[in-house]
Scaffold this active site. Structure first.
Site, short mmCIF file in Angstrom:
data_model
loop_
_atom_site.label_atom_id
_atom_site.label_comp_id
_atom_site.label_asym_id
_atom_site.label_seq_id
_atom_site.Cartn_x
_atom_site.Cartn_y
_atom_site.Cartn_z
N HIS A 157 0.85 -1.19 0.00
CA HIS A 157 0.00 0.00 0.00
C HIS A 157 0.89 1.25 0.00
O HIS A 157 1.82 1.34 0.77
CB HIS A 157 -0.88 -0.02 1.25
CG HIS A 157 -1.72 1.21 1.44
ND1 HIS A 157 -1.73 1.93 2.61
CD2 HIS A 157 -2.56 1.84 0.60
CE1 HIS A 157 -2.56 2.95 2.49
NE2 HIS A 157 -3.07 2.92 1.28
N HIS A 201 1.49 11.90 -0.31
CA HIS A 201 0.56 11.36 0.67
C HIS A 201 -0.40 12.46 1.11
O HIS A 201 0.03 13.42 1.74
CB HIS A 201 1.31 10.81 1.88
CG HIS A 201 0.46 9.93 2.74
ND1 HIS A 201 -0.54 10.42 3.54
CD2 HIS A 201 0.44 8.59 2.93
CE1 HIS A 201 -1.12 9.42 4.18
NE2 HIS A 201 -0.55 8.30 3.82
#
Ligand SMILES: *[C@@H]1O[C@H](CO)[C@@H](O)[C@H](O)[C@H]1NC(C)=O
Ligand SMILES: *[C@@H]1O[C@H](CO)[C@@H](O)[C@H](O)[C@H]1NC(C)=O
Ligand SMILES: *[C@@H]1O[C@H](CO)[C@@H](O)[C@H](O)[C@H]1NC(C)=O
Ligand SMILES: *[C@@H]1O[C@H](CO)[C@@H](O)[C@H](O)[C@H]1NC(C)=O
Ligand SMILES: *[C@@H]1O[C@H](CO)[C@@H](O)[C@H](O)[C@H]1NC(C)=O
Ligand SMILES: *[C@@H]1O[C@H](CO)[C@@H](O)[C@H](O)[C@H]1NC(C)=O
Ligand SMILES: *[C@@H]1O[C@H](CO)[C@@H](O)[C@H](O)[C@H]1NC(C)=O
Ligand SMILES: *[C@@H]1O[C@H](CO)[C@@H](O)[C@H](O)[C@H]1NC(C)=O
Ligand SMILES: *[C@@H]1O[C@H](CO)[C@@H](O)[C@H](O)[C@H]1NC(C)=O
Length: 460
Positions: A157, A201
């Site tokens: 991930h 992110h």
């Protein structure tokens, strides 16, 4: 100024310690973390600055949403060797937009869509397959004759988000090591930033790991060096930009030479080639995109949700139910005809100064990535196999190298695949000794970076 920053760091550190304690013990849905009840006695405790970090929810995170495609007919792009069929079809794309609890549905239909693609005749490859079977495919000889859709693979991930002591990291080892260790699907958020695609992110101001092109160049080099491996890339198109933005990084990195173009749209479970076929064909990179894929314009960027479903997105609850969350509204029969990915990354959904961030609950990674027990990957994979009568295709995890032992996630995949795990994990030439889980320090570092950003902003 220095003193000011230091004070914040102290406050944040206190908040952090409290958060990590709460995340394991509290069932409440909202927890304020920097209050006077902290037992830590430091010089900072007398200040009255208010909550810095709080857990937003421990019950569930809203899944991303966007346009989901549905096909009224199945499209065969080409059949047989050199047999070029051009097919036309009707494609319906419908999007549900939820604003303040009200859902609006909009539907667009385009007819006469022309599809292009390449397909190597399976009978011609079948003869050539036999000698290749002496080489393991994706690490196991058993996989060579299996269809791509009938193999369980570990997904890293947010694969690019590797930054030491940064709370927004998802992995400890960089992508090359991930692949060497056996990860075969790489997932990541991709953001449109400075007129290019960057790997960030949540926001490119928080954690920016550089361009997609640079990352894909590393992946392509690995694929070149490992001719018997099939690698899958899952692009999260975070800003819903047109897929045209992704073609340049795919071309310039060289990945274009390896991308798989399906012979049918959408590919159902039985349509996928075997690993041998893909390897012999040299089309060993399968690229999926969650939203905005257009297989007419870019046949090598596959629309995820017409060919795969996912369990609930970024869970904050370790119960990990094996239910279909995305795409919404498909029937059980439709789900049974697609591959599926289990999201087995346990998160903390936190708020910092108004910013909502999902971060790995790294304090629990040894349980989350374990082979068995409540909250474990092994238990979820087994539950899913029972419920859907076949194993999951992709096991999405954070910090793949950690678990109840190093490599436990690959042990789970091997059990799903009915093969014996080769035990080659983790870290390879990189030092495997250092432990990622210094929770307080990682928080400190992450928010330290943010504070510097704030101060700079104020200073402008
Ligand atoms: C987690 O999910 C389980 C099963 O649905 C539920 O019983 C439990 O209350 C949930 N925990 C929290 C903190 O919401
Ligand atoms: C198939 O394609 C190859 C290369 O493009 C060509 O040489 C060959 O003649 C084609 N065969 C048929 C039957 O069209
Ligand atoms: C949604 O709710 C917010 C806050 O209640 C309000 O400011 C906003 O106008 C609402 N948006 C719509 C589209 O109703
Ligand atoms: C998947 O692979 C297993 C192991 O080789 C095999 O037993 C099974 O029949 C395959 N399933 C399908 C649908 O091909
Ligand atoms: C990339 O996406 C942006 C934002 O949607 C758009 O303005 C731009 O034209 C796109 N670039 C390409 C090459 O498609
Ligand atoms: C997909 O691409 C085709 C060809 O470039 C274009 O005609 C079509 O409008 C695109 N579809 C969408 C939904 O953007
Ligand atoms: C949109 O919402 C409706 C009503 O809830 C649902 O039936 C449909 O499947 C949804 N479609 C998509 C694409 O989410
Ligand atoms: C996980 O780590 C914690 C803290 O180090 C320890 O107490 C617990 O027993 C570990 N659990 C497993 C399943 O290894
Ligand atoms: C698992 O593999 C063994 C041989 O290694 C075989 O006998 C068994 O039938 C396989 N089980 C399944 C469910 O495919």
């Amino acid at each position: 100024m220095v003193a000011f920053e230091y004070l914040w760091l102290l406050l944040l550190l206190r908040g952090v310690l409290h958060v990590s304690a709460k995340s394991t013990t509290s069932d409440s849905s909202s927890t304020s973390t920097t209050d006077s009840s902290s037992s830590t006695d430091s010089s900072a405790s007398s200040t009255d600055t208010g909550a810095a970090i709080s857990i937003i929810t421990t019950t569930g995170v809203a899944a991303p949403t966007g346009t989901y495609i549905s096909y009224s007919t199945t499209i065969t792009v080409r059949t047989g060797n050199n047999n070029t069929h051009t097919t036309f079809s009707t494609i319906t794309a419908s999007a549900n937009t939820t604003t303040n609890g009200t859902t609006t549905t909009s539907t667009t239909t385009s007819t006469g869509v022309e599809l292009t693609g390449t397909r190597v005749d399976s009978t011609s490859t079948a003869t050539a397959t036999t000698p290749a079977n002496t080489q393991p495919c994706n690490g196991y000889t058993e996989f060579c004759s299996r269809q791509y859709s009938n193999i369980t693979m570990v997904t890293a991930h947010n694969s690019p988000f590797v930054k030491k002591n940064n709370i927004a990291s998802n992995q400890e080892y960089k992508v090359k090591t991930q692949l060497e260790d056996g990860v075969r699907m790489l997932s990541f958020e991709a953001h449109y930033y400075e007129e290019d695609i960057y790997l960030c992110h949540t926001s490119c101001d928080l954690l920016n790991m550089g361009t997609l092109e640079d990352y894909l160049t590393i992946v392509t080099d690995w694929i070149k060096d490992n001719p018997y491996d099939v690698v899958t890339i899952m692009i999260v198109n975070s800003d819903y930009v047109t897929p045209a933005n992704f073609s340049s990084p795919i071309q310039k990195s060289g990945l274009i030479d390896y991308v798989y173009e399906p012979w049918k749209i959408p590919m159902s479970l039985d349509d996928w080639p075997t690993l041998s076929e893909m390897i012999l064909d040299g089309k060993r990179a399968v690229v999926f995109m969650d939203y905005q894929a257009n297989q007419t314009a870019f046949p090598y960027i596959l629309d995820e949700f017409t060919q795969m479903w996912e369990t609930p997105f970024s869970p904050v609850n370790a119960s990990f139910p094996c239910t279909v969350q995305r795409p919404p509204g498909i029937t059980a029969a439709e789900a049974e005809d697609r591959m599926y990915m289990i999201n087995h990354n346990l998160n903390l959904d936190v708020s910092f100064e108004g910013l909502d961030i999902l971060i790995p609950d790294s304090a629990q990674i040894n349980v989350t990535n374990a082979v068995s027990g409540y909250g474990s990957l092994g238990l979820m994979a087994n539950n899913c196999r029972s419920k859907w009568d076949r194993p999951p295709n992709f096991l999405l995890v954070d910090y793949y190298n950690d678990g109840n032992f190093q490599g436990s996630v690959f042990e789970v995949a091997a059990e799903m695949n009915n093969v014996t795990y080769n035990g080659k994990c983790c870290g390879g030439s990189q030092s495997a000794g250092s432990k990622i889980i210094d929770v307080s320090y990682t928080w400190l570092s992450f928010f330290g970076v943010m504070i510097v950003g704030c101060v700079t902003f104020v200073g402008l």
